[in-house]
Write an enzyme that holds these catalytic residues in place. Sequence first.
Site, short mmCIF file in Angstrom:
data_model
loop_
_atom_site.label_atom_id
_atom_site.label_comp_id
_atom_site.label_asym_id
_atom_site.label_seq_id
_atom_site.Cartn_x
_atom_site.Cartn_y
_atom_site.Cartn_z
N CYS A 69 -99.01 69.36 -37.20
CA CYS A 69 -98.64 68.18 -36.42
C CYS A 69 -98.03 67.10 -37.31
O CYS A 69 -97.08 66.41 -36.92
CB CYS A 69 -99.85 67.62 -35.67
SG CYS A 69 -100.51 68.75 -34.42
N ARG A 145 -98.36 72.66 -27.95
CA ARG A 145 -97.15 71.91 -28.36
C ARG A 145 -96.11 72.01 -27.24
O ARG A 145 -95.27 72.90 -27.22
CB ARG A 145 -96.60 72.47 -29.66
CG ARG A 145 -97.60 72.44 -30.80
CD ARG A 145 -97.00 72.96 -32.12
NE ARG A 145 -98.07 73.24 -33.06
CZ ARG A 145 -98.73 72.31 -33.76
NH1 ARG A 145 -98.38 71.04 -33.63
NH2 ARG A 145 -99.70 72.64 -34.58
#
Length: 239
Positions: A69, A145
Amino acid sequence: MTVLVFLYWLNNHNELGGKRMTEVNVPRLGEKVPSFEAQTTKGKIKFPGDYKGKWVVLFSHPADFTPVCTTEFVAFQKRYEKFKEMGAELIGLSIDQVFSHIKWIEWIKEKLGVKIEFPIIADDTGNIAKLYGMIHPGKGTNTVRSVFIIDPQGILRALLYYPQETGRNIDEILRLLKALQTSDKEGVALPANWPENELIKDHGIIPPAESEKVAEERLEEARKGEIECFDWWFCHKKL
């Protein structure tokens, strides 16, 4: 009685592999995205109302203070100006609290020298994630995601999902955004790998002919060199 018993079983088992399937709400392409209010690192927002007239790339990440991330946020930030040049805003989201978001972006600035300038939604209740289908039970309780490209009218134009273990290609998201905008402006479809397609390079594909007359006109345009055609149903032009 047999039919009633079967319907009862079907209603209560709707299963694969012996486990009841969990429904995931997913906004659909071509429809208005769900509205919500949220706390972000830049203050409270009303979505999509506050962004009317702009393209938006709304994306979720599994968690703050995680390596993949972190690389994604740095990549998004390094391309933030390109998104803004295209009239688009970035909005991140995870089910972390806003305090975690703030501390994480402070760490990114201090350790990596990158200031995250776009807002991050603190969806600590998970309500927005559920509303947008960002949580997939088969992949755990965190958000996957996901990427939602939303046009200036609040319509969902594209939707992407990546698993937690694989980071996104931000350049592909930029390409997709540009393709959508180009399609709207020019009234064309865009080919695979546009603008570097193996057959027609950066050309746009003209919508298929809807009558014999239009098909003949297309071929005539091709003979005059106004457009290019492999056949009447596959014509393209320089944009």
